[in-house]
Design an enzyme around this catalytic site. Sequence first.
Site, PDB file in Angstrom:
ATOM      1  N   LYS A 167       0.825  -1.201  -0.061  1.00  0.00           N
ATOM      2  CA  LYS A 167       0.130   0.029   0.056  1.00  0.00           C
ATOM      3  C   LYS A 167       0.889   1.352   0.014  1.00  0.00           C
ATOM      4  CE  LYS A 167      -1.896  -0.900   4.166  1.00  0.00           C
ATOM      5  NZ  LYS A 167      -1.230  -2.245   4.266  1.00  0.00           N
TER       6      LYS A 167
ATOM      7  N   ARG B 228      -9.437   1.226   8.258  1.00  0.00           N
ATOM      8  CA  ARG B 228      -9.036  -0.004   8.657  1.00  0.00           C
ATOM      9  C   ARG B 228     -10.072  -0.941   9.405  1.00  0.00           C
ATOM     10  NH1 ARG B 228      -3.350   0.660   8.832  1.00  0.00           N
ATOM     11  NH2 ARG B 228      -2.194  -1.196   9.007  1.00  0.00           N
TER      12      ARG B 228
ATOM     13  N   ARG C 156      11.990  -5.676   4.720  1.00  0.00           N
ATOM     14  CA  ARG C 156      11.461  -4.197   4.687  1.00  0.00           C
ATOM     15  C   ARG C 156      12.505  -3.488   5.446  1.00  0.00           C
ATOM     16  NH1 ARG C 156       5.717  -1.873   5.306  1.00  0.00           N
ATOM     17  NH2 ARG C 156       5.868  -3.067   7.308  1.00  0.00           N
TER      18      ARG C 156
ATOM     19  N   ARG D 294      11.163  -2.131  11.372  1.00  0.00           N
ATOM     20  CA  ARG D 294      10.154  -1.569  12.122  1.00  0.00           C
ATOM     21  C   ARG D 294      10.071  -2.707  13.010  1.00  0.00           C
ATOM     22  NH1 ARG D 294       5.490   0.057   8.338  1.00  0.00           N
ATOM     23  NH2 ARG D 294       4.154  -0.940   9.797  1.00  0.00           N
TER      24      ARG D 294
ATOM     25  N   ARG E  62      -0.809  -9.167  13.033  1.00  0.00           N
ATOM     26  CA  ARG E  62      -1.301  -8.165  12.248  1.00  0.00           C
ATOM     27  C   ARG E  62      -2.131  -8.589  11.219  1.00  0.00           C
ATOM     28  NH1 ARG E  62       4.142  -5.283  10.751  1.00  0.00           N
ATOM     29  NH2 ARG E  62       2.724  -4.153   9.075  1.00  0.00           N
TER      30      ARG E  62
HETATM   31  P1  AP5 Z   1       5.028  -1.667   1.996  1.00  0.00           P
HETATM   32  O1  AP5 Z   1       4.598  -0.781   0.733  1.00  0.00           O
HETATM   33  O2  AP5 Z   1       5.768  -1.012   2.774  1.00  0.00           O
HETATM   34  O3  AP5 Z   1       3.660  -2.094   2.367  1.00  0.00           O
HETATM   35  P2  AP5 Z   1       2.402  -1.686   3.266  1.00  0.00           P
HETATM   36  O4  AP5 Z   1       1.076  -2.434   2.749  1.00  0.00           O
HETATM   37  O5  AP5 Z   1       2.330  -0.320   3.461  1.00  0.00           O
HETATM   38  O6  AP5 Z   1       2.630  -2.400   4.581  1.00  0.00           O
HETATM   39  P3  AP5 Z   1       2.676  -1.681   6.035  1.00  0.00           P
HETATM   40  O7  AP5 Z   1       3.179  -2.799   7.060  1.00  0.00           O
HETATM   41  O8  AP5 Z   1       3.047  -0.464   6.103  1.00  0.00           O
HETATM   42  O9  AP5 Z   1       1.190  -2.013   6.409  1.00  0.00           O
HETATM   43  P4  AP5 Z   1       0.478  -2.092   7.607  1.00  0.00           P
HETATM   44  O10 AP5 Z   1      -0.841  -1.749   7.181  1.00  0.00           O
HETATM   45  O11 AP5 Z   1       0.687  -3.006   8.696  1.00  0.00           O
HETATM   46  O12 AP5 Z   1       1.209  -0.759   8.372  1.00  0.00           O
HETATM   47  P5  AP5 Z   1       0.879   0.725   8.929  1.00  0.00           P
HETATM   48  O13 AP5 Z   1       2.249   1.559   8.832  1.00  0.00           O
HETATM   49  O14 AP5 Z   1      -0.220   1.156   7.845  1.00  0.00           O
HETATM   50  O15 AP5 Z   1       5.533  -3.085   1.394  1.00  0.00           O
HETATM   51  C1  AP5 Z   1       6.206  -3.885   2.259  1.00  0.00           C
HETATM   52  C2  AP5 Z   1       7.474  -4.480   1.791  1.00  0.00           C
HETATM   53  O16 AP5 Z   1       7.300  -5.088   0.409  1.00  0.00           O
HETATM   54  C3  AP5 Z   1       8.394  -3.088   1.614  1.00  0.00           C
HETATM   55  O17 AP5 Z   1       9.628  -3.648   1.839  1.00  0.00           O
HETATM   56  C4  AP5 Z   1       8.603  -3.246  -0.061  1.00  0.00           C
HETATM   57  O18 AP5 Z   1       9.389  -2.663  -0.624  1.00  0.00           O
HETATM   58  C5  AP5 Z   1       8.059  -4.464  -0.592  1.00  0.00           C
HETATM   59  N1  AP5 Z   1       7.160  -4.276  -1.655  1.00  0.00           N
HETATM   60  C6  AP5 Z   1       6.218  -3.469  -1.901  1.00  0.00           C
HETATM   61  N2  AP5 Z   1       5.507  -4.065  -3.267  1.00  0.00           N
HETATM   62  C7  AP5 Z   1       6.170  -5.000  -3.499  1.00  0.00           C
HETATM   63  C8  AP5 Z   1       6.207  -5.893  -4.780  1.00  0.00           C
HETATM   64  N3  AP5 Z   1       5.211  -5.655  -5.667  1.00  0.00           N
HETATM   65  N4  AP5 Z   1       7.000  -7.085  -4.880  1.00  0.00           N
HETATM   66  C9  AP5 Z   1       8.012  -7.056  -3.892  1.00  0.00           C
HETATM   67  N5  AP5 Z   1       8.226  -6.548  -3.098  1.00  0.00           N
HETATM   68  C10 AP5 Z   1       7.272  -5.250  -2.809  1.00  0.00           C
HETATM   69  O19 AP5 Z   1       0.406   0.576  10.342  1.00  0.00           O
HETATM   70  C11 AP5 Z   1       1.189   0.149  11.355  1.00  0.00           C
HETATM   71  C12 AP5 Z   1       0.413   0.197  12.586  1.00  0.00           C
HETATM   72  O20 AP5 Z   1      -0.154   1.426  12.741  1.00  0.00           O
HETATM   73  C13 AP5 Z   1      -0.743  -0.681  12.534  1.00  0.00           C
HETATM   74  O21 AP5 Z   1      -0.523  -2.086  12.857  1.00  0.00           O
HETATM   75  C14 AP5 Z   1      -1.656  -0.134  13.871  1.00  0.00           C
HETATM   76  O22 AP5 Z   1      -1.063  -0.556  14.943  1.00  0.00           O
HETATM   77  C15 AP5 Z   1      -1.466   1.186  13.721  1.00  0.00           C
HETATM   78  N6  AP5 Z   1      -2.500   1.803  12.712  1.00  0.00           N
HETATM   79  C16 AP5 Z   1      -2.296   2.613  11.352  1.00  0.00           C
HETATM   80  N7  AP5 Z   1      -3.234   3.100  10.802  1.00  0.00           N
HETATM   81  C17 AP5 Z   1      -4.203   2.657  11.648  1.00  0.00           C
HETATM   82  C18 AP5 Z   1      -5.676   2.996  11.585  1.00  0.00           C
HETATM   83  N8  AP5 Z   1      -6.425   3.345  10.803  1.00  0.00           N
HETATM   84  N9  AP5 Z   1      -6.560   2.429  12.751  1.00  0.00           N
HETATM   85  C19 AP5 Z   1      -5.866   1.763  13.939  1.00  0.00           C
HETATM   86  N10 AP5 Z   1      -4.556   1.703  13.724  1.00  0.00           N
HETATM   87  C20 AP5 Z   1      -3.680   2.064  12.613  1.00  0.00           C
HETATM   88 MG    MG Z   2       2.832   0.895   4.909  1.00  0.00          MG
END
Ligand code: AP5
Ligand code: MG
Length: 214
Positions: A13, A88, A127, A160, A171
Amino acid sequence: MKIIMLGAPGAGKGTQAKKIAKKYEIPHISTGDIFRANIKGGTELGMKAKSYMDQGQLVPDDVTIGMLLDRISEADCEKGYVLDGFPRTIPQAESLTAALKERGEKMDYAVDVDVPDESIVTRMGGRRACLKCGATYHVVFNPPKAEGVCDSCQEALVLRDDDKPETVQKRLTIYHDQTQPLIEYYKEQGILVTVDGTKELNEVFKDIVAVLGA
Ligand code: AP5
Ligand code: MG
Ligand code: ZN
């Protein structure tokens, strides 16, 4: 253009949202990045969020919804934005729909980046994140120019805290339970787009642009 990115943790994402933001010149709003910036800055919001995030749990809706609705009210959001990591939960989606409706606006697309759980764990272990500017890399699939250093701001990259395998599993469980129902929610609104997130990241982006328009 207003876009929501849906997908499991690690689906890509953030990677795709950054490319969309650049191409369509709209802000990339990641609730995860906002929380991480607050943790790094030692703010009250950051302290609240940290305990949940480190355990792989969602930050409570009452904290998250207000924060996001404030952010999309800022001046730079006038011509649209790409939301990454919000909504989410169904209550978050409903609050967003209601807030937009009040302003006579609506979401244009919800893009679901579809990746099976098996691929997720491999991705997360590789990552590396920049906690200063929010950039993300992968040691194999998307390496930075210099090992361990952010291309854009030269900050040292980190694994992270919530990317440890046991936390990733948690997660994923929470994702299936609380976030996946949003796919149906946006399908019913008629704005859901699904892309195959297992493809190479530039291929995934091409598929998204094919839908959003050049
Ligand atoms: P990346 O693009 O970083 O993936 P992502 O989908 O952004 O994954 P996140 O871990 O950031 O998602 P998340 O939803 O768990 O975390 P968030 O920060 O939102 O890609 C992942 C890896 O794969 C990278 O290394 C990339 O280079 C690689 N990659 C990407 N595309 C690829 C491809 N096509 N092929 C190969 N490799 C690829 O949230 C973190 C925490 O914050 C949550 O757990 C929660 O506690 C809190 N939080 C955030 N938002 C909310 C909310 N709305 N409500 C409640 N809690 C929340
Ligand atoms: Mg992300
Ligand atoms: Zn950086």
